[in-house]
Design a protein around this motif. Structure first.
Motif, PDB file in Angstrom:
ATOM      1  N   TYR A  77     -10.345  -7.834  17.821  1.00 59.97           N
ATOM      2  CA  TYR A  77     -10.134  -7.352  16.456  1.00 59.97           C
ATOM      3  C   TYR A  77      -8.733  -7.741  15.971  1.00 59.97           C
ATOM      4  O   TYR A  77      -8.554  -8.279  14.884  1.00 59.97           O
ATOM      5  CB  TYR A  77     -10.332  -5.825  16.412  1.00 59.97           C
ATOM      6  CG  TYR A  77      -9.983  -5.238  15.064  1.00 59.97           C
ATOM      7  CD1 TYR A  77     -10.877  -5.308  14.006  1.00 59.97           C
ATOM      8  CD2 TYR A  77      -8.721  -4.673  14.846  1.00 59.97           C
ATOM      9  CE1 TYR A  77     -10.535  -4.811  12.763  1.00 59.97           C
ATOM     10  CE2 TYR A  77      -8.365  -4.172  13.610  1.00 59.97           C
ATOM     11  CZ  TYR A  77      -9.282  -4.243  12.561  1.00 59.97           C
ATOM     12  OH  TYR A  77      -8.937  -3.773  11.333  1.00 59.97           O
ATOM     13  N   GLU A 130      -8.499 -11.537  15.280  1.00 64.61           N
ATOM     14  CA  GLU A 130      -9.113 -11.955  14.006  1.00 64.61           C
ATOM     15  C   GLU A 130      -8.239 -11.520  12.837  1.00 64.61           C
ATOM     16  O   GLU A 130      -8.031 -12.287  11.885  1.00 64.61           O
ATOM     17  CB  GLU A 130     -10.525 -11.362  13.858  1.00 64.61           C
ATOM     18  CG  GLU A 130     -11.556 -11.970  14.800  1.00 64.61           C
ATOM     19  CD  GLU A 130     -11.684 -13.493  14.683  1.00 64.61           C
ATOM     20  OE1 GLU A 130     -11.648 -14.031  13.564  1.00 64.61           O
ATOM     21  OE2 GLU A 130     -11.807 -14.154  15.735  1.00 64.61           O
ATOM     22  N   ASP A 131      -7.706 -10.319  12.933  1.00 63.93           N
ATOM     23  CA  ASP A 131      -6.847  -9.791  11.887  1.00 63.93           C
ATOM     24  C   ASP A 131      -5.579 -10.657  11.774  1.00 63.93           C
ATOM     25  O   ASP A 131      -5.157 -11.047  10.675  1.00 63.93           O
ATOM     26  CB  ASP A 131      -6.483  -8.348  12.265  1.00 63.93           C
ATOM     27  CG  ASP A 131      -5.865  -7.608  11.110  1.00 63.93           C
ATOM     28  OD1 ASP A 131      -6.398  -7.738   9.996  1.00 63.93           O
ATOM     29  OD2 ASP A 131      -4.841  -6.921  11.321  1.00 63.93           O
ATOM     30  N   LYS A 162     -12.340  -5.710  23.063  1.00 63.69           N
ATOM     31  CA  LYS A 162     -12.785  -5.622  21.669  1.00 63.69           C
ATOM     32  C   LYS A 162     -11.594  -5.363  20.749  1.00 63.69           C
ATOM     33  O   LYS A 162     -11.515  -5.918  19.643  1.00 63.69           O
ATOM     34  CB  LYS A 162     -13.841  -4.518  21.518  1.00 63.69           C
ATOM     35  CG  LYS A 162     -15.177  -4.951  22.138  1.00 63.69           C
ATOM     36  CD  LYS A 162     -16.329  -4.098  21.632  1.00 63.69           C
ATOM     37  CE  LYS A 162     -17.671  -4.704  22.014  1.00 63.69           C
ATOM     38  NZ  LYS A 162     -18.358  -4.002  23.087  1.00 63.69           N
TER      39      LYS A 162
END
Ligand code: LP5
Ligand code: MN
Length: 244
Positions: free
Chosen positions: A157, A160-161, A153
């Motif tokens: 994250y 995507e960032d 996860k």
């Protein structure tokens, strides 16, 4: 007939994609081949975490497909590179390497996930080299499922960032990497996914070749059908055909 798909990113959060997958598979017949070119799953934590991730239904679907006499080949993507022999055996899937050569009559077609062609994306190539190394994979798989899930996860994250800061160009395939892959394997066609930019491209390298890119499955399925007569690519409400 040979069928190719990629980038479904199956997860229990999107049952509609699972249902589209189910319907799509009913269109495949005994004696045909299905090639899955990676990122079938949103992410994969190891074959012992099928239940934890809610992929039991997908396992049953694949098993029933292979039981119906459809041969299934799987080449892993940057999300599901930890999918292993145990899950493959349970589903009746044959695992194949990234950079797999498919023979269609006299023609050779190179199959890849596609992320290794994005050579301008240095952060991704570094991450890829790390997670593809057997030592890293053993250490990761020795952790508890909950710990692995936490790390996955975090990686999602960060990914995507990171993508929000990168240009579209950096996240596409590098043209020289494409030419080198085609020349190295001496093929006239390359099929891959990953970029979610479905299209048929002509490549001069220096002989003429084609690069076909599969799309993702949101909101519509994307697929390729291939035989000795030609190839068809479908995505959104578009169907493109290339005759041999
Ligand atoms: O996947 P997508 O399409 O969003 O983006 C990819 C590239 N990102 C990735 C990362 C994956 O999304 C993460 C998948 C999780 C798999 C689960 C098992 C393994 C867990 C690993 C835990 C460490 O591939 C993205 C590209 C994009 O495609 C376009 O090509 O730009 O690449 C990146 O964003 C760069 C890196 O790949 C991401 C770096 C994440 C670093 C996380 C470190 C975690 C902390 C470790 C602590 C010890
Ligand atoms: Mn991918």
């Amino acid at each position: 007939m040979i069928h190719l798909i990629s980038d479904l990113h199956l997860s229990p959060e999107h049952p509609e994609v699972f249902h589209q997958f189910d319907s799509y598979l009913w269109g495949l017949n005994a004696g045909e081949d299905l090639y899955i070119l990676g990122d079938l799953f949103e992410y994969w934590l190891g074959d012992d975490a099928v239940g934890f991730l809610g992929h039991g239904e997908a396992q049953r679907l694949l098993r029933s497909l292979s039981d119906r006499g459809v041969r299934i080949f799987f080449l892993s993507g940057n999300r599901d590179f930890l999918l292993g022999e145990k899950f493959a055996d349970e589903c009746g899937i044959q695992l194949i390497a990234d950079e797999h050569i498919l023979k269609v009559g006299q023609r050779k077609v190179l199959l890849m996930h596609g992320d290794s062609l994005c050579t301008d994306d240095l952060a991704h190539q570094k991450f890829r080299a790390m997670v593809r190394s057997p030592g890293w994979q053993k250490t990761f798989l020795d952790k508890s499922i909950a710990e692995r899930d936490g790390l996955a996860k975090l990686a999602r994250y960060r990914s995507e960032d990171g993508k929000a800061q990168k240009s579209m160009e950096i996240m596409d395939v590098n043209p020289q990497a494409v030419r080198e892959a085609i020349a190295h394997h001496d093929v006239e066609m390359l099929i891959h996914g990953h970029t979610h930019r479905p299209a048929i491209h002509q490549v001069e390298c220096p002989g003429s070749a084609y690069r076909l890119v599969l799309g993702d499955w949101t909101p519509e399925p994307s697929w390729i059908r291939l035989n000795e007569e030609g190839v068809v690519l479908a995505f959104s409400d578009t169907v493109q055909r290339l005759d041999f």
